[in-house]
Design a protein around this motif. Sequence first.
Motif, mmCIF file in Angstrom:
data_model
loop_
_atom_site.group_PDB
_atom_site.id
_atom_site.type_symbol
_atom_site.label_atom_id
_atom_site.label_comp_id
_atom_site.label_asym_id
_atom_site.label_seq_id
_atom_site.Cartn_x
_atom_site.Cartn_y
_atom_site.Cartn_z
ATOM 1 N N GLU A 32 36.994 47.232 40.542
ATOM 2 C CA GLU A 32 37.713 47.435 39.278
ATOM 3 C C GLU A 32 38.904 46.502 39.166
ATOM 4 O O GLU A 32 39.195 45.972 38.085
ATOM 5 C CB GLU A 32 38.154 48.896 39.150
ATOM 6 N N ARG A 33 39.621 46.292 40.287
ATOM 7 C CA ARG A 33 40.737 45.328 40.263
ATOM 8 C C ARG A 33 40.222 43.918 39.971
ATOM 9 O O ARG A 33 40.807 43.179 39.180
ATOM 10 C CB ARG A 33 41.487 45.351 41.593
ATOM 11 N N SER A 36 39.194 43.675 36.356
ATOM 12 C CA SER A 36 40.376 43.618 35.501
ATOM 13 C C SER A 36 40.959 42.200 35.487
ATOM 14 O O SER A 36 41.330 41.675 34.434
ATOM 15 C CB SER A 36 41.413 44.619 35.992
ATOM 16 N N ASP A 39 38.617 40.038 33.444
ATOM 17 C CA ASP A 39 38.769 40.324 32.016
ATOM 18 C C ASP A 39 40.043 39.710 31.445
ATOM 19 O O ASP A 39 40.041 39.159 30.345
ATOM 20 C CB ASP A 39 38.756 41.830 31.759
ATOM 21 N N GLN A 40 41.138 39.790 32.200
ATOM 22 C CA GLN A 40 42.387 39.203 31.721
ATOM 23 C C GLN A 40 42.287 37.679 31.632
ATOM 24 O O GLN A 40 42.773 37.070 30.680
ATOM 25 C CB GLN A 40 43.557 39.607 32.637
ATOM 26 N N ASN A 157 42.793 48.519 28.215
ATOM 27 C CA ASN A 157 42.324 48.502 29.582
ATOM 28 C C ASN A 157 40.802 48.405 29.562
ATOM 29 O O ASN A 157 40.144 49.185 28.935
ATOM 30 C CB ASN A 157 42.780 49.772 30.293
ATOM 31 N N ASN A 159 38.714 48.584 32.198
ATOM 32 C CA ASN A 159 38.057 49.080 33.407
ATOM 33 C C ASN A 159 37.042 50.144 33.056
ATOM 34 O O ASN A 159 37.163 51.293 33.438
ATOM 35 C CB ASN A 159 39.088 49.638 34.392
#
Length: 162
Positions: A32-33, A36, A39-40, A157, A159
């Motif tokens: 998930e990190r 993330s 995605d950013q 978010n 996630n």
Amino acid sequence: MLQLAKSMEELISQSITINPNDPRKQQLEELERQKSFIDQKSLSQVRGELYCGLGFLIIQTIAFMRLTFWELSWDVMEPICFFVTSFHFALAYMFFIKTSKEPTFEGYFQRRFKTKQRKLMEAYGFDLRKYNELCEAFYPTRVSVISGFQGLNRGENSNVCL
């Protein structure tokens, strides 16, 4: 019958308690990190593309104004503007034919984000299959979207299971 099966599956999955020390939970948190971060990075790259497009349109408008009012005349620039506008329309129509999405800024954003996300996942070696499996194991009530893009609203978010 299908609804009954889904209800039973939900009850069974809720009744199974997951060990908080399960190493798969740590693996999911790491994925998930990583997702993330991807995605950013995808978001910032797509925003950069959109700002470049805005810059191009501003420069084009300024150039057309300069040509229309100082260098040439409206009689010369009118057909040029018509053909440039027609070309922009043809590009939008081509986008629609290729993607089956409306040629809107949001449609373009979603398409580019999904493409950038997929390329970055490949570049960083992100295991999407493993991520989806862990999401289904730890978040059984979440809807898993394996091939689609679901509602990243530029800064929300992200996630969620893919």
